[in-house]
Enzyme design. Structure first.
Site, PDB file in Angstrom:
ATOM      1  N   HIS A   4      23.193  42.010  35.548  1.00  0.00           N
ATOM      2  CA  HIS A   4      24.101  41.214  36.489  1.00  0.00           C
ATOM      3  C   HIS A   4      23.933  42.101  37.762  1.00  0.00           C
ATOM      4  O   HIS A   4      23.224  43.102  38.080  1.00  0.00           O
ATOM      5  CB  HIS A   4      25.366  41.116  36.064  1.00  0.00           C
ATOM      6  CG  HIS A   4      26.207  40.240  36.653  1.00  0.00           C
ATOM      7  ND1 HIS A   4      25.923  38.986  37.116  1.00  0.00           N
ATOM      8  CD2 HIS A   4      27.590  40.432  37.000  1.00  0.00           C
ATOM      9  CE1 HIS A   4      27.058  38.395  37.821  1.00  0.00           C
ATOM     10  NE2 HIS A   4      28.205  39.316  37.722  1.00  0.00           N
ATOM     11  N   ASP A  19      37.028  37.868  38.090  1.00  0.00           N
ATOM     12  CA  ASP A  19      37.544  36.856  37.378  1.00  0.00           C
ATOM     13  C   ASP A  19      37.265  37.245  35.865  1.00  0.00           C
ATOM     14  O   ASP A  19      37.639  36.338  34.996  1.00  0.00           O
ATOM     15  CB  ASP A  19      36.532  35.380  37.549  1.00  0.00           C
ATOM     16  CG  ASP A  19      34.892  36.041  37.249  1.00  0.00           C
ATOM     17  OD1 ASP A  19      34.723  37.073  37.858  1.00  0.00           O
ATOM     18  OD2 ASP A  19      34.296  35.107  36.975  1.00  0.00           O
ATOM     19  N   HIS A  20      37.270  38.590  35.759  1.00  0.00           N
ATOM     20  CA  HIS A  20      37.110  39.053  34.325  1.00  0.00           C
ATOM     21  C   HIS A  20      38.073  40.045  34.093  1.00  0.00           C
ATOM     22  O   HIS A  20      38.417  40.571  32.787  1.00  0.00           O
ATOM     23  CB  HIS A  20      35.886  39.513  34.013  1.00  0.00           C
ATOM     24  CG  HIS A  20      34.465  38.647  33.949  1.00  0.00           C
ATOM     25  ND1 HIS A  20      33.943  37.998  32.801  1.00  0.00           N
ATOM     26  CD2 HIS A  20      33.872  37.934  34.928  1.00  0.00           C
ATOM     27  CE1 HIS A  20      33.150  37.072  33.138  1.00  0.00           C
ATOM     28  NE2 HIS A  20      33.160  36.931  34.204  1.00  0.00           N
ATOM     29  N   HIS A  44      32.660  43.593  32.695  1.00  0.00           N
ATOM     30  CA  HIS A  44      32.202  44.067  34.154  1.00  0.00           C
ATOM     31  C   HIS A  44      33.264  44.070  34.878  1.00  0.00           C
ATOM     32  O   HIS A  44      34.439  43.343  34.494  1.00  0.00           O
ATOM     33  CB  HIS A  44      30.993  43.436  34.496  1.00  0.00           C
ATOM     34  CG  HIS A  44      31.153  41.949  34.938  1.00  0.00           C
ATOM     35  ND1 HIS A  44      31.424  41.149  34.014  1.00  0.00           N
ATOM     36  CD2 HIS A  44      31.328  41.277  36.140  1.00  0.00           C
ATOM     37  CE1 HIS A  44      31.385  39.833  34.330  1.00  0.00           C
ATOM     38  NE2 HIS A  44      31.182  40.035  35.692  1.00  0.00           N
ATOM     39  N   ASP A  84      28.671  38.608  32.292  1.00  0.00           N
ATOM     40  CA  ASP A  84      27.591  37.991  32.998  1.00  0.00           C
ATOM     41  C   ASP A  84      26.384  38.514  33.238  1.00  0.00           C
ATOM     42  O   ASP A  84      26.319  39.755  33.192  1.00  0.00           O
ATOM     43  CB  ASP A  84      28.434  37.641  34.704  1.00  0.00           C
ATOM     44  CG  ASP A  84      29.421  36.991  34.710  1.00  0.00           C
ATOM     45  OD1 ASP A  84      30.046  36.535  33.568  1.00  0.00           O
ATOM     46  OD2 ASP A  84      30.126  37.040  35.734  1.00  0.00           O
ATOM     47  N   HIS A 116      31.658  29.719  30.957  1.00  0.00           N
ATOM     48  CA  HIS A 116      31.431  30.341  32.245  1.00  0.00           C
ATOM     49  C   HIS A 116      30.934  29.380  33.026  1.00  0.00           C
ATOM     50  O   HIS A 116      29.803  29.714  33.707  1.00  0.00           O
ATOM     51  CB  HIS A 116      30.663  31.733  32.070  1.00  0.00           C
ATOM     52  CG  HIS A 116      30.935  32.463  33.223  1.00  0.00           C
ATOM     53  ND1 HIS A 116      30.062  32.644  34.410  1.00  0.00           N
ATOM     54  CD2 HIS A 116      31.868  33.434  33.441  1.00  0.00           C
ATOM     55  CE1 HIS A 116      30.592  33.354  35.261  1.00  0.00           C
ATOM     56  NE2 HIS A 116      31.535  34.033  34.983  1.00  0.00           N
ATOM     57  N   HIS A 124      34.087  42.413  37.890  1.00  0.00           N
ATOM     58  CA  HIS A 124      34.450  41.530  38.645  1.00  0.00           C
ATOM     59  C   HIS A 124      35.531  40.742  38.473  1.00  0.00           C
ATOM     60  O   HIS A 124      36.214  40.793  37.482  1.00  0.00           O
ATOM     61  CB  HIS A 124      33.310  40.265  38.552  1.00  0.00           C
ATOM     62  CG  HIS A 124      32.192  40.549  39.432  1.00  0.00           C
ATOM     63  ND1 HIS A 124      30.852  40.153  39.126  1.00  0.00           N
ATOM     64  CD2 HIS A 124      31.854  41.259  40.562  1.00  0.00           C
ATOM     65  CE1 HIS A 124      29.691  40.435  40.122  1.00  0.00           C
ATOM     66  NE2 HIS A 124      30.545  41.527  40.842  1.00  0.00           N
TER      67      HIS A 124
END
Length: 322
Positions: free
Chosen positions: A139, A66-67, A62, A210, A268, A64
């Site tokens: 998510h 942090d990914h 996805h 996530d 995570h 976001h």
């Protein structure tokens, strides 16, 4: 199939853990696949024994930060090094726009082909050895989990037995190795399956983050040899998990149990569970093991060799660290 964790923290990096990225090394193909690419992933690769020159596929769950915040830096460095042939990137709608915008505003030009594939649930890639499927998770934004399934292959071919039967070597051996039935020039009919050992069952890996507990994750992880699943929160913080649509340790363990996996590797983790706090990471591990005993807690640079089914399945994780 060897898994290396390059980042195991959620949201932000800590001194001991970078943000999300997992590498899957396929030695038989001299290929490296990445799952997510948080900020600093290329630094983590440099600190490992992985070869960035083997990078061929990146799977993004996805959008976001942090990914994905490490994606552009890694792709740009691969271009400057000039040692990557081609990279295929898989992810949700909007990923291609993100890459194109970042490259345009930073004046980044890639010296090698990059192909972005917008994924939908189902098979997204297949070759002669592997099938990769994706499925929707639950998510705050669109998120996909991934499943890598190695195809079954014929067992070891008994060359000595073939010689005893006076089967001439050459193309016929190849047919027999594949389990085919062959008619020899002298009229004998040879069943290749009788010259091969037990079928080697293909290994299966699932990567789910996530997400909160959902049927999509259970389906992706069905009968997997290893499930990599997020465990952002401890069970007592389940209210926050429901608010933010992240998993607790117990949700990860319940997913593993429902899917019938052989090993659960949690990742995570929220930085709130640092040593010295009321709840620490070791407590999260105990929570999960109470439901699914075959659970381990991933840490940065941990490697896990996915075992074949004919091998012991509970002894492949390198020394634990929390």
């Amino acid at each position: 199939m060897q898994i290396t964790f390059l980042g195991t923290s959620s949201g932000v990096p800590t001194r001991a853990r970078n943000v999300s990225s997992v590498a899957l090394r396929l030695p038989q193909r001299a290929e490296l696949w990445l799952f997510d690419c948080g900020e600093g992933t290329q630094h983590q690769i440099l600190r490992s024994d992985l070869k960035v020159s083997q990078l061929s596929r990146i799977f993004i769950t996805h959008l976001h930060g942090d990914h994905i915040f490490g994606l552009m830096g890694l792709l740009a460095s691969c271009g400057l090094a000039g040692n990557v042939q081609r990279v295929d990137i898989y992810g949700p709608s909007g990923l291609n726009d993100y890459i194109q915008s970042a490259s345009r505003y930073s004046h980044t030009h890639f010296s090698y082909p990059i192909k972005v594939h917008t994924v939908r649930p189902g098979v997204i890639y297949e070759n002669d050895e592997f099938t990769v499927t994706c499925g929707l998770l639950h998510h705050r934004i669109t998120a996909f989990g991934y499943r890598v399934a190695e195809k079954d292959r014929a067992g070891r071919f008994d060359i000595e037995k073939a010689k005893e039967l006076q089967i001439p070597p050459g193309r016929i051996y190849g047919q027999l190795k594949r389990g085919e039935t062959v008619t020899l020039e002298d009229g004998r009919v040879i069943n290749g399956a009788e010259l091969c050992g037990p079928t080697e069952i293909g290994r299966k890996m699932a990567y789910c983050t996530d997400t909160i507990y959902c049927d999509g994750a259970v389906e992706l992880a069905q009968d997997a040899d290893v499930l990599i699943h997020e465990a952002t929160f401890a069970h007592q913080d389940s209210e926050m998990a429901f608010q933010r649509l992240h998993s607790t340790t117990t949700m990860a363990a319940q997913t593993a149990l429902a899917a019938g996996v052989r090993r659960l590797l949690m990742t995570h983790f929220s930085p709130r569970y640092a040593p010295g706090n009321t709840i620490e990471l070791k407590d999260l591990l105990q929570e999960a093991r109470a439901i699914f005993p075959r659970t381990d807690m991933a840490y940065d640079f941990m490697t896990y060799e996915v075992p074949r089914r004919r091998e012991p399945v509970f002894s492949s994780v390198s020394s634990s660290s929390v």
